[in-house]
Scaffold this active site. Structure first.
Site, short mmCIF file in Angstrom:
data_model
loop_
_atom_site.label_atom_id
_atom_site.label_comp_id
_atom_site.label_asym_id
_atom_site.label_seq_id
_atom_site.Cartn_x
_atom_site.Cartn_y
_atom_site.Cartn_z
N LYS A 227 117.96 -68.72 81.34
CA LYS A 227 116.90 -68.20 82.20
C LYS A 227 115.63 -67.85 81.42
O LYS A 227 115.14 -66.73 81.44
CB LYS A 227 117.40 -66.97 82.98
CG LYS A 227 118.62 -67.24 83.85
CD LYS A 227 119.10 -65.98 84.55
CE LYS A 227 120.28 -66.24 85.45
NZ LYS A 227 121.51 -66.58 84.70
N ASP B 117 108.82 -66.53 79.56
CA ASP B 117 107.90 -66.04 78.54
C ASP B 117 106.56 -66.75 78.76
O ASP B 117 106.38 -67.44 79.77
CB ASP B 117 108.46 -66.32 77.14
CG ASP B 117 108.03 -65.28 76.12
OD1 ASP B 117 106.81 -64.99 76.04
OD2 ASP B 117 108.89 -64.75 75.39
N THR C 84 105.62 -70.52 74.48
CA THR C 84 106.93 -70.14 73.95
C THR C 84 108.04 -70.85 74.69
O THR C 84 108.98 -71.38 74.08
CB THR C 84 107.11 -68.61 74.05
OG1 THR C 84 106.13 -67.98 73.23
CG2 THR C 84 108.50 -68.20 73.57
N THR D 276 121.76 -64.40 93.20
CA THR D 276 122.65 -64.20 94.34
C THR D 276 123.21 -62.77 94.41
O THR D 276 123.84 -62.40 95.41
CB THR D 276 123.81 -65.20 94.31
OG1 THR D 276 124.42 -65.19 93.01
CG2 THR D 276 123.33 -66.61 94.61
#
Length: 241
Positions: free
Chosen positions: A65, A68, A72, A118
């Site tokens: 996940k 940034d 990056t 979720t």
């Protein structure tokens, strides 16, 4: 393109390399696709497990996940593209970041935007200052991800139908929060069954605890494979990979 038995992705939430590979041995041919995430990263064994999965001809989903500044994220995606990775996640909250990631991914790896976890519902979004329901937020982020050049999203099966209608075929929808009928939802709030996810337009599902906590994990995984094949029916190929 994903084969029908690659539509089941097992969340390989393990403390270290030995535990992770013990799960791969335990599940055998019932699972062909593995998601490796943050827990394994903390062990220091992450890329050893990734390499071991590749040597066993397993598909790999890197679920870290990334979020940034665009430069990056582009740098880490560019580096990760050197590895045999099928799916990789970035957060779907910033168009410039997603565009940078898409330009850096190479030709093999497919990037998925994380929409709304979720484990979150409307109250959780409100606490973050987002005055909208999860489906509206998910749909907006799916459209933004597609426009940025990403190949798909991570989203609940509850939103899969709306995403599919908005994005068309060829856009990957991977659904976590899968719970068999009658099972506990634990910390998940927006769950669906195996069959429902595919009926709504999912390409693949991510399953962790319902398999990991089962008395016979391989048997549960095989039962899910049967459910997936039945749910796909004649739809086995135009979607996704």
């Amino acid at each position: 393109m994903l084969g029908s038995r690659e539509r089941l992705i097992f969340a390989l939430d393990a403390a270290d390399r030995d535990e992770a590979l013990a799960w791969v041995d335990r599940l055998g041919e019932s699972v062909s696709f593995y998601k490796i995430g943050m827990e394994l990263l903390a062990s220091g064994d992450y890329f050893q497990v990734l390499d071991a999965l590749a040597r066993r001809d397993k598909r790999i989903f890197v679920d870290l996940k990334f979020f940034d500044i665009p430069a990056t994220v582009a740098g880490v995606v560019r580096g990760l593209a050197r590895w045999p990775v099928t799916f990789c996640t970035v957060h779907g909250w910033h168009a410039a970041m997603m565009e940078a990631a898409a330009q850096a991914r190479g030709s093999e790896m497919r990037l998925l935007a994380v929409t709304v976890l979720t484990s979150m519902d409307k109250d959780d979004l409100a606490a973050m200052g987002i005055d909208s329901d999860p489906e509206s937020v998910v749909l907006a982020r799916a459209r933004a991800a597609q426009a940025a050049g990403l190949q798909g999203v991570i989203a609940s099966g509850q939103e899969a139908h709306s995403i599919r209608a908005a994005t068309g075929d060829g856009f990957d929808i991977v659904c976590p929060g899968i719970r068999p009928t009658g099972s506990a939802s634990e910390d998940q709030k927006r769950t669906v069954t195996v069959a429902k996810a595919f009926e709504q337009g999912a390409n693949a599902i991510v399953v962790g605890r319902p398999i990991r906590l089962a008395e016979n994990p391989r048997e549960v995984a095989e039962a899910m494979q049967v459910e997936i094949l039945a749910a796909l029916g004649s739809r086995v190929s135009p979607l996704g990979l």
